[in-house]
Design an enzyme around this catalytic site. Structure first.
Site, PDB file in Angstrom:
ATOM      1  CG  ASP A 183      -3.796  -1.135  10.677  1.00  0.00           C
ATOM      2  OD1 ASP A 183      -3.517  -2.209  11.130  1.00  0.00           O
ATOM      3  OD2 ASP A 183      -4.900  -1.039   9.779  1.00  0.00           O
ATOM      4  CG  ASP A 223      -7.266 -11.081   2.344  1.00  0.00           C
ATOM      5  OD1 ASP A 223      -6.302 -11.276   1.435  1.00  0.00           O
ATOM      6  OD2 ASP A 223      -7.353  -9.992   2.529  1.00  0.00           O
ATOM      7  CD  GLU A 224     -10.323  -7.655   2.924  1.00  0.00           C
ATOM      8  OE1 GLU A 224     -11.080  -7.143   3.990  1.00  0.00           O
ATOM      9  OE2 GLU A 224      -9.570  -7.164   2.277  1.00  0.00           O
ATOM     10  CD1 TRP A 229      -3.398  -4.879   8.570  1.00  0.00           C
ATOM     11  CD2 TRP A 229      -2.489  -5.268   6.520  1.00  0.00           C
ATOM     12  NE1 TRP A 229      -3.426  -6.031   8.338  1.00  0.00           N
ATOM     13  CE2 TRP A 229      -2.747  -6.589   7.152  1.00  0.00           C
ATOM     14  CE3 TRP A 229      -2.139  -5.269   5.228  1.00  0.00           C
ATOM     15  CZ2 TRP A 229      -2.643  -7.572   6.371  1.00  0.00           C
ATOM     16  CZ3 TRP A 229      -1.881  -6.624   4.412  1.00  0.00           C
ATOM     17  CH2 TRP A 229      -2.501  -7.570   5.249  1.00  0.00           C
ATOM     18  CD  GLU A 257      -4.900  -0.546   4.261  1.00  0.00           C
ATOM     19  OE1 GLU A 257      -3.986  -0.728   5.135  1.00  0.00           O
ATOM     20  OE2 GLU A 257      -5.505  -1.567   3.809  1.00  0.00           O
ATOM     21  NE  ARG A 273      -3.368  -2.763   0.384  1.00  0.00           N
ATOM     22  CZ  ARG A 273      -3.793  -3.617   1.465  1.00  0.00           C
ATOM     23  NH1 ARG A 273      -3.221  -3.655   2.609  1.00  0.00           N
ATOM     24  NH2 ARG A 273      -5.088  -4.179   1.295  1.00  0.00           N
TER      25      ARG A 273
END
Length: 564
Positions: free
Chosen positions: A431, A337-338, A479, A481, A171
């Site tokens: 995060d 995932d996802e 993470w 982002e 990311r």
């Protein structure tokens, strides 16, 4: 802190070791005795310990200014001190596993015994902590000639074999030097698995020579969402970067010197828009114009997933062939995932694949995809690990599970005989914000304080003793982002990563009985170590002005953590 006798209490308080060791004791009848290390202290390195000796000279030697010259019995004066390094395999049975160690320090002799070279390395890390915060700098700052600490004996071994940290470099890209720095920070906390999240919708970060467009096109995006995906804010400049294969080999070698395994993650079949942007034929071309896709510039769950075709399988086999050449780790993470099924439901090609394979639905189609790579990796002596969504449609026979959506996936997998790494987002997604209120930068996710992380228990109470043996260990995930640079990563990771490291290493009481007050006391000393290492951690009093991100919206989530 561990099992501490009466005469060891004062020594333990001064040592302030993190993670807490299993047992710390002072010499009988010698309360207040000291151990001294100075310019006359040499290193006596037995066979097989040369790597640890090099590490001590490059870290402790550089910080203290002490030469730590090779100690040779016949050439040394009677009063010379020494640091003795030995491999003692019997410690594995005595103390509990191959990473066990024993440290004995008295007068002018420090003896570091490890059940293996890894155990010896962790003993060396404890020795470094005993010398004080200045031992964590890169050059001397005090000019002092002698370093002393309490005479003591430490006997120690880790609770878990997998003590992990996930770094999401997809990311927001973290340059190679930043990854090497985090390996040093992991080593300082006795963590031993770096899960490197290398690919996602927002960027492909590893060179694959047979598919150059993965990095030529897939490693950069034109702009980046600032904050949560609902934020109106954008950073209107390109973001990107990738690691060459030589960069990866350097990272892996640097990690190995610190007894850390690097586990790569290459996401399939979801989280793959960067790959599809580079090679449009990998996408579901009969339902979306994949040639018009670019590397994704925002966050969330992306509908553009890989097409379940033979071409996609062959393409990723080629990717994984090169990945296996770079990463010697037993486990290879495939994400899983996802993965939204909308495009597969609309795709005639995907539906033909479902029919041809005799599958019930798209969940089973994803399971087929995962099973293919489980078999492929197994044939090459590796093991597949994926996020707990790989349970959907049936779990591949050899697969292990990273349980992130609470404890349930880990419980299901362990009961079915699969190995598990526990990393529930409600506890160890670092995060997520560290306190309530508007001062926390980009307030993402659950409020999880330092104490919350310290009270995390990796082994679900619902498991039997036999089932619990499938819990390989635990992992904290970072993470990125909302973490745009190294300082933001530091802020979110620390000091909570220190609490997590103690959970992963030390045999702590069950959460209601954990002594958080003692941990906080030891953290007072540990903050000075983090200062010496240059870590931009969150202070206990709250963020400093430059650590805040006023006006950048996050995604607060309310609610208690799930029962274990």
């Amino acid at each position: 802190m561990g099992d501490i006798g009466g005469e060891g209490a004062a020594a333990a308080e001064e040592a302030a070791l993190i993670p807490a060791p299993g047992r710390l004791s002072a010499p009988a009848g010698a309360a207040g005795a000291r151990c001294v290390v100075d310019a006359d202290t040499g290193i006596e390195a037995a066979a097989g310990t040369e790597g640890v000796a090099r590490w001590l000279r490059s870290t402790v030697g550089a910080a203290t200014g002490l030469p730590l010259a090779p100690y040779r019995e016949g050439e040394s004066r009677a009063g010379d001190g020494r640091v003795r390094l030995r491999i003692v395999p019997a410690l594995a049975d005595e103390l509990g596993g191959p990473e066990s160690y024993r440290l004995t320090a008295e007068n002018r002799v420090v003896t570091l015994d490890g059940a293996s070279e890894a155990g010896l390395f962790w003993a060396a890390g404890t020795f470094r902590q005993l010398l004080g915060p200045e031992a964590f700098r890169r050059a001397p700052v005090s000019g002092r000639g002698a370093w002393e600490f309490p005479a003591l004996t430490v006997r120690d071994s880790p609770r878990f074999g997998w003590r992990g940290l996930l770094l999401d470099v997809a990311r927001h890209f973290m340059p190679k030097d930043g990854v090497l720095r985090y390996l040093d920070l992991m080593a300082a906390h006795k963590l031993n698995v770096l899960h490197l999240h290398l690919t996602d919708d927002q960027g492909w970060r590893v060179e694959i020579r047979r598919y150059p467009e993965l990095t030529e096109t897939g490693s950069w995006r034109a702009r980046t969402k600032i904050g949560h995906r609902a934020s109106p804010l954008w950073e209107e400049k390109p973001h990107g970067g990738h690691y060459t294969q030589d960069d990866i080999r350097e990272i892996v070698a640097y990690a190995a010197e610190r007894h850390i395994t690097v586990v790569p993650e290459i996401d399939v079949p979801g989280h793959s828009q960067a790959a599809v942007a580079a090679y449009p034929e990998l996408g579901n071309t009969d339902v979306v114009d994949t040639a018009a896709l670019s590397v994704w510039d925002t966050w969330g769950v992306n509908p553009n997933v890989l097409a379940p075709t033979d071409h996609t399988l062959r393409f990723y086999e080629g990717v994984f062939e090169e990945v296996l050449e770079m990463f010697p780790s037993r486990f290879i993470h495939i994400g899983g995932d996802e993965c939204p099924k909308d495009q597969w439901q609309k795709s005639a090609a995907a539906q033909r694949r479902v029919a041809d394979l005799g599958l019930a639905d798209e969940d089973q189609l994803q399971s087929w995809f995962v099973r293919h790579f489980d078999t492929w990796l197994g044939a090459r002596g590796r093991r597949l690990i994926g996020w707990d969504e790989i349970l959907q449609g049936g779990l591949a026979p050899g697969a292990a599970v990273s349980s992130w959506r609470g404890y349930e996936g880990g419980v299901t997998a362990a009961r079915a005989g699969h190995d598990v790494v526990m990393c529930p987002e409600q506890y160890v997604y670092l995060d997520h914000r560290q306190a309530p209120g508007d001062e926390e930068p980009v307030p993402i996710g659950f409020v999880r304080t330092l104490e919350d992380v310290y009270r995390f228990e990796p082994v679900p109470a619902a498991l039997t003793e036999a089932e619990a043996r499938h819990v390989l260990g635990t992992q904290a995930n970072v993470w990125t982002e909302a973490l745009e640079d190294a300082r933001r990563v530091d802020y979110q990771a620390f000091p909570r990563l220190a609490a997590f490291a103690e959970v992963a290493w030390s045999r702590l009481p069950a959460p209601p009985d954990r002594d958080f007050a003692d941990f906080e006391r030891r953290m007072t000393a540990h903050y000075r170590r983090l200062d010496a290492l240059g870590v931009a951690y969150r202070p206990p009093s709250g963020p400093r002005p430059w650590q805040r991100r006023p006006g950048v919206p996050g995604r607060p989530i309310d609610g208690p953590p799930p029962a274990r």
